[in-house]
Write an enzyme that holds these catalytic residues in place. Structure first.
Site, short mmCIF file in Angstrom:
data_model
loop_
_atom_site.label_atom_id
_atom_site.label_comp_id
_atom_site.label_asym_id
_atom_site.label_seq_id
_atom_site.Cartn_x
_atom_site.Cartn_y
_atom_site.Cartn_z
N HIS A 192 -10.08 -5.18 12.83
CA HIS A 192 -8.99 -5.80 12.09
C HIS A 192 -8.56 -7.03 12.90
CE1 HIS A 192 -4.78 -5.40 10.08
NE2 HIS A 192 -5.61 -6.06 9.32
N ARG A 224 0.83 -1.21 0.00
CA ARG A 224 0.00 0.00 0.00
C ARG A 224 0.87 1.26 0.00
NH1 ARG A 224 -1.93 1.07 4.29
NH2 ARG A 224 -0.81 -0.44 5.55
#
Length: 523
Positions: free
Chosen positions: A212, A51
């Site tokens: 998460h 990312r």
């Protein structure tokens, strides 16, 4: 409701929700990569093999700007600049063959979002098909997207300096218009984590928790959640032959229980070994998609080769894991486990937390990474990531912590901190906690036998630790017993406590942060 005209793209040929076989045919015809020996398709994502967090922006406008926690992670961009970049992205995608993939994020019918992805590459549509929940033919007939992702990865912003941005890459979210645009990076994970970031915006505002974490469920319906940063064992420890996997990375918690956001898994493959991770190894077959791996001459995969990146990846539909929960959801959790790999060798292998301590350690999101490959660097590096997923949290971290606390209270959930890191000394001196000892701690939590233990206080951190536990050497349970130099242990323990205290000051800009800070280490 296809309504492709609403996308604002001109002169396009649409390939809509192609099957795996059709996508594979397009991937090969377009020469987007190559197949390895077992017909798994392999692609390279160019210079971006991960990312680009410094290139992620949210449009600053009402009402969302009142909720977003602005800073280095959630950076603002003007409405005018968004319009300019959207126009650029639409121009890039016009006059082309485009792949449109409609999918759901969220297995809960009351909480899921419908997302439309527009891509220029068949492999990116394949990635979306793997990672999100695949609608039925009937559902596609009436599919109406809540959110649209324009992936114009070939498009760059040459004016980034003039526009005050970080680089020519841009990943931008317009919450009010329900649009995201990706430019300049081919990395598939931007689509996955982009929608995760949006779920982390939407759900808490509906009083639902986005997380998460990985999740599994036992034969009696008891659900466990595993939070942990990379390298702590989240995927390995939640993959259990005696329990069904709900999901390995992203989940929601609403009034009905736990549900997976995704319909697939995205696993690291560097040094993948069939003996250590047989489920992941077996999942790499036709319909899976490998990223940035190195193929040998015979088209077999060299998983040890990191010449392209350490972050080699595979995405695959969750059906490739035999023991998965078919509906991707389950009831409210009975146990929550925070995983940390403490390379300082300070924390106990297992500690029981009360609700307030759970809030503290959830917000801290601690692990310690071992020293890198540079010569002469021997000290472990402490890492703190709020809620074990700070890069994907648009709201203030205490919003997620407050919701977690409420749900722990409502559903009477047990919370534990497990150290999968070092014992008997810091990294380089002590040794890594054995997987056998860690499994014994987790099994005792899951079967409830840990509740029969006698507990004692763990100094400075004030955590409850068992005096003895079946399957774990008693000496291991209090870390000071495993160090030959007790004074050095006390010194390093106190230094780690100071790191926790200093890190937590950043949450004291709100009243909840001040309140939770009382439940951390005390010197």
């Amino acid at each position: 409701m296809k309504n492709f005209d609403a996308l604002g793209l001109e002169n396009i040929k649409v390939f809509y929700n192609l099957s795996y076989e059709e996508l594979n045919e397009h991937e090969k015809n377009n020469q987007e990569g190559e197949s390895c020996f077992n017909d798994t398709f392999c692609v390279d994502t160019g210079i971006f093999t991960g990312r680009s967090p410094k290139d992620k922006y949210f449009v600053k406008q009402d009402p969302s700007q009142k909720y977003i926690s602005w800073g280095k992670i959630n950076q603002p961009i003007s409405k005018e600049l968004f319009e300019k970049l959207l126009k650029k992205a639409k121009k890039q995608l016009s006059g082309k063959n485009v792949y449109i993939q409609d999918a759901y994020c969220g297995a809960s019918l009351n909480s899921r979002k419908s997302v439309r992805f527009v891509t220029e590459f068949a492999w990116q549509a394949h990635f979306v098909k793997n990672m999100f929940i695949r609608p039925t033919k009937e559902e596609l007939e009436n599919f109406n997207p809540d959110f649209i992702v324009y992936n114009a990865c070939k498009c760059i912003n040459e004016d980034f300096k003039k526009d005050g941005l970080n680089s020519e890459v841009f990943v931008v979210f317009n919450i009010e218009e329900n649009i995201a645009i990706i430019g300049g990076t081919y990395y598939g994970g931007e689509m996955k984590k982009g929608i995760f970031s949006m779920m982390n915006y939407w759900l808490p505002l509906e009083n639902k928790l986005s997380m998460h974490c990985s999740a599994n469920v036992g034969k009696d319906g008891d659900v466990a959640l595993f939070f942990g940063l990379s390298g702590t064992g989240k995927t390995t420890l939640s993959t259990d032959p005696n329990r069904q996997l709900i999901g390995d990375d992203e989940h929601g918690w609403d009034d009905e229980g736990i549900f997976n956001f995704e319909g697939g898994c995205y696993a690291k493959t560097i040094n993948l070994d069939p003996n250590n991770e047989p489920e992941i190894y077996a999942a790499i077959k036709k319909n899976a998609l490998l990223e940035n791996v190195v193929l040998r001459d015979d088209k077999s995969v060299d998983y040890a080769d990191s010449s392209k990146t350490e972050n080699t990846r595979v995405s695959y539909p969750i059906e490739h894991i035999k023991n998965h929960k078919k509906d991707l959801k389950a009831s409210h959790p009975k146990n929550i486990i925070f995983l940390t790999a403490d390379a300082f060798g300070v924390l106990p292998p297992v500690s029981k937390l009360n609700k307030e301590q759970a809030m503290y350690y959830f917000l801290s999101g601690y692990t310690a990474k071992v020293a890198g490959t540079e010569r002469g660097i021997t000290e472990p590096q402490a890492t703190f990531s709020a809620c074990f997923g700070e890069p994907f949290m648009p709201l203030h971290p205490t919003v997620y912590a407050r919701l977690l606390g409420e749900k722990i209270d409502t559903h009477n959930v047990n919370v534990y901190l497990i150290n999968t890191g070092w014992s008997g000394g810091k990294y380089g001196v002590g040794k890594r906690m054995s997987i056998k000892a860690t499994r014994a701690c987790i099994n005792a939590i899951l079967d409830g036998s840990i509740n029969q233990c006698e507990f004692e206080n763990f100094d400075i951190f004030n955590l409850l630790i068992p005096k003895s536990l079946n399957g774990v050497e008693t000496m291991l349970l209090n870390p000071i017993n495993t160090w030959s130099n007790k004074e050095e242990y006390i010194d390093i323990r106190n230094k780690l406590a100071i790191m926790f205290i200093e890190n937590f000051k950043r949450y004291e800009d709100v009243k909840e942060g001040i309140e939770y800070s009382k439940f951390g280490p005390k010197l």
